[in-house]
Scaffold this motif. Structure first.
Motif, short mmCIF file in Angstrom:
data_model
loop_
_atom_site.label_atom_id
_atom_site.label_comp_id
_atom_site.label_asym_id
_atom_site.label_seq_id
_atom_site.Cartn_x
_atom_site.Cartn_y
_atom_site.Cartn_z
N LYS A 59 0.83 -1.21 0.00
CA LYS A 59 0.00 0.00 0.00
C LYS A 59 0.87 1.26 0.00
O LYS A 59 0.59 2.21 -0.73
CB LYS A 59 -0.92 -0.01 1.22
N ASP A 60 1.91 1.26 0.81
CA ASP A 60 2.80 2.43 0.89
C ASP A 60 3.51 2.70 -0.43
O ASP A 60 3.90 3.83 -0.71
CB ASP A 60 3.83 2.26 2.00
N SER A 61 3.68 1.67 -1.25
CA SER A 61 4.33 1.88 -2.55
C SER A 61 3.41 2.60 -3.53
O SER A 61 3.89 3.18 -4.50
CB SER A 61 4.79 0.55 -3.14
N CYS A 62 2.11 2.59 -3.27
CA CYS A 62 1.15 3.20 -4.19
C CYS A 62 0.48 4.45 -3.64
O CYS A 62 0.00 5.28 -4.42
CB CYS A 62 0.04 2.20 -4.52
N TYR A 63 0.44 4.57 -2.33
CA TYR A 63 -0.31 5.68 -1.72
C TYR A 63 0.49 6.32 -0.60
O TYR A 63 1.14 5.63 0.19
CB TYR A 63 -1.65 5.19 -1.16
N ASP A 64 0.44 7.63 -0.53
CA ASP A 64 1.08 8.38 0.55
C ASP A 64 0.13 8.33 1.75
O ASP A 64 -0.99 8.85 1.68
CB ASP A 64 1.31 9.83 0.11
N VAL A 65 0.55 7.73 2.84
CA VAL A 65 -0.32 7.53 3.99
C VAL A 65 -0.20 8.64 5.04
O VAL A 65 -0.82 8.57 6.08
CB VAL A 65 -0.08 6.15 4.64
N GLU A 66 0.59 9.67 4.75
CA GLU A 66 0.78 10.75 5.72
C GLU A 66 -0.52 11.48 6.04
O GLU A 66 -0.78 11.83 7.18
CB GLU A 66 1.84 11.73 5.26
N LEU A 67 -1.36 11.71 5.03
CA LEU A 67 -2.64 12.37 5.25
C LEU A 67 -3.51 11.55 6.21
O LEU A 67 -4.13 12.09 7.13
CB LEU A 67 -3.36 12.59 3.91
N GLU A 68 -3.50 10.25 6.00
CA GLU A 68 -4.25 9.33 6.86
C GLU A 68 -3.72 9.38 8.30
O GLU A 68 -4.49 9.44 9.25
CB GLU A 68 -4.12 7.92 6.29
N LYS A 69 -2.41 9.38 8.45
CA LYS A 69 -1.80 9.42 9.78
C LYS A 69 -2.13 10.72 10.50
O LYS A 69 -2.43 10.73 11.70
CB LYS A 69 -0.28 9.24 9.69
N LYS A 70 -2.06 11.84 9.77
CA LYS A 70 -2.39 13.14 10.37
C LYS A 70 -3.84 13.18 10.81
O LYS A 70 -4.16 13.68 11.88
CB LYS A 70 -2.11 14.28 9.38
N ALA A 71 -4.73 12.67 9.96
CA ALA A 71 -6.15 12.66 10.29
C ALA A 71 -6.42 11.80 11.52
O ALA A 71 -7.19 12.18 12.41
CB ALA A 71 -6.96 12.15 9.10
N LEU A 72 -5.76 10.67 11.60
CA LEU A 72 -5.93 9.77 12.75
C LEU A 72 -5.46 10.45 14.03
O LEU A 72 -6.15 10.42 15.05
CB LEU A 72 -5.15 8.48 12.51
N LYS A 73 -4.30 11.08 13.97
CA LYS A 73 -3.78 11.76 15.15
C LYS A 73 -4.68 12.92 15.57
O LYS A 73 -4.94 13.12 16.75
CB LYS A 73 -2.36 12.26 14.89
N VAL B 6 -13.47 13.15 -2.23
CA VAL B 6 -12.80 11.86 -2.42
C VAL B 6 -11.84 11.94 -3.59
O VAL B 6 -10.69 11.49 -3.51
CB VAL B 6 -13.83 10.73 -2.62
N SER B 7 -12.30 12.53 -4.69
CA SER B 7 -11.46 12.66 -5.88
C SER B 7 -10.19 13.46 -5.58
O SER B 7 -9.08 13.05 -5.96
CB SER B 7 -12.26 13.34 -7.00
N MET B 8 -10.36 14.56 -4.86
CA MET B 8 -9.19 15.39 -4.51
C MET B 8 -8.26 14.65 -3.56
O MET B 8 -7.03 14.72 -3.70
CB MET B 8 -9.65 16.72 -3.90
N MET B 9 -8.81 13.92 -2.60
CA MET B 9 -7.98 13.17 -1.66
C MET B 9 -7.19 12.10 -2.40
O MET B 9 -5.99 11.93 -2.16
CB MET B 9 -8.87 12.54 -0.58
N LEU B 10 -7.82 11.39 -3.32
CA LEU B 10 -7.12 10.35 -4.08
C LEU B 10 -6.02 10.94 -4.95
O LEU B 10 -4.96 10.33 -5.09
CB LEU B 10 -8.10 9.53 -4.92
N SER C 89 -2.30 9.38 -4.22
CA SER C 89 -1.88 8.36 -5.19
C SER C 89 -0.46 8.62 -5.69
O SER C 89 -0.13 9.71 -6.16
CB SER C 89 -2.84 8.32 -6.38
N LYS C 90 0.37 7.59 -5.59
CA LYS C 90 1.72 7.62 -6.14
C LYS C 90 1.76 6.89 -7.48
O LYS C 90 2.81 6.78 -8.10
CB LYS C 90 2.71 6.93 -5.20
N ILE C 91 0.63 6.37 -7.90
CA ILE C 91 0.54 5.59 -9.12
C ILE C 91 0.71 6.51 -10.33
O ILE C 91 0.02 7.51 -10.45
CB ILE C 91 -0.80 4.83 -9.19
N LYS C 92 1.63 6.16 -11.21
CA LYS C 92 1.92 6.98 -12.39
C LYS C 92 1.02 6.63 -13.57
O LYS C 92 0.78 7.45 -14.43
CB LYS C 92 3.39 6.81 -12.81
#
Length: 195
Positions: free
Chosen positions: A53-67, A132-136, A140-143
């Motif tokens: 998952k980390d190879s395709c998506y930046d999870v920092e936004l998720e971590k910040k939201a959780l915190k 949702v579209s803006m968040m994705l 997304s790190k997918i090229k």
């Protein structure tokens, strides 16, 4: 399956307990299950899944939201297991209180999380397709453009699902959306690696 173990533990932890042994009995039973290496295998699988998952998506936004919504760092199942295996009754009681507090505020935490991700409508009642579209696009790190388009299309379907079901609360709409989009994101991530 690890989620089932945690869910059972959470349910047991949130139930009223006598001052004595039923809570500790639960921990001892879970500790017995942990002895066969099964849970460790599930944790390894979770690590691999997280790495993909980390190879395709930046999870920092998720971590910040959780915190922001819990005041806590991301939950690590390995910490849970360490506490279960220890003889530290105080740590087990703190875990019980933490789980009880989460269960009491689960609806608020989940909707706060969705708002922090920017995926809720302004009124906070529905999942926003635009959000949702803006968040994705942010995460997304997918090229590959085709994979990203498929991700956006799947997200639209998930938003529609969250709004078309007979769900009566923002919490259930978010839960429906997340239950739909998470596996889709993982599937498309794997597809991206094999394309």
């Amino acid at each position: 399956k690890f989620a089932v173990v945690l869910l059972c533990a959470c349910q047991a932890l949130s139930a009223p307990q006598n001052s004595g042994g039923s809570f500790l009995k639960l921990f001892n039973q879970l500790s017995d299950v942990l002895g066969d290496g099964y849970i460790e295998d599930i944790i390894k699988m979770r690590r691999v899944s997280r790495k993909v998952k980390d190879s395709c998506y930046d999870v920092e936004l998720e971590k910040k939201a959780l915190k922001e919504c819990t005041g806590e760092k991301e939950f690590d199942p390995e910490d849970f297991i360490k506490i279960l295996r220890s003889d530290n009754t105080e740590a087990k009681m703190k875990l019980k209180e933490k789980m009880k507090k989460f269960n009491e505020n689960k609806s608020e935490v989940v909707t706060c999380f969705a708002k922090a991700l920017g995926i809720m409508t302004e009124d906070g009642e529905n999942v926003s397709e635009e959000g949702v579209s803006m968040m994705l696009e942010k995460v997304s790190k997918i090229k590959d453009q085709e994979i990203n388009e498929r991700l956006q299309n799947r997200a639209t379907l998930c938003v529609d699902l969250s709004q078309s079901c007979n769900v009566d609360s923002a919490f259930m709409r978010v839960k429906t959306f997340i239950g739909c989009i998470k596996p889709a994101m993982m599937n498309l991530c794997v597809a991206n690696h094999f394309k």
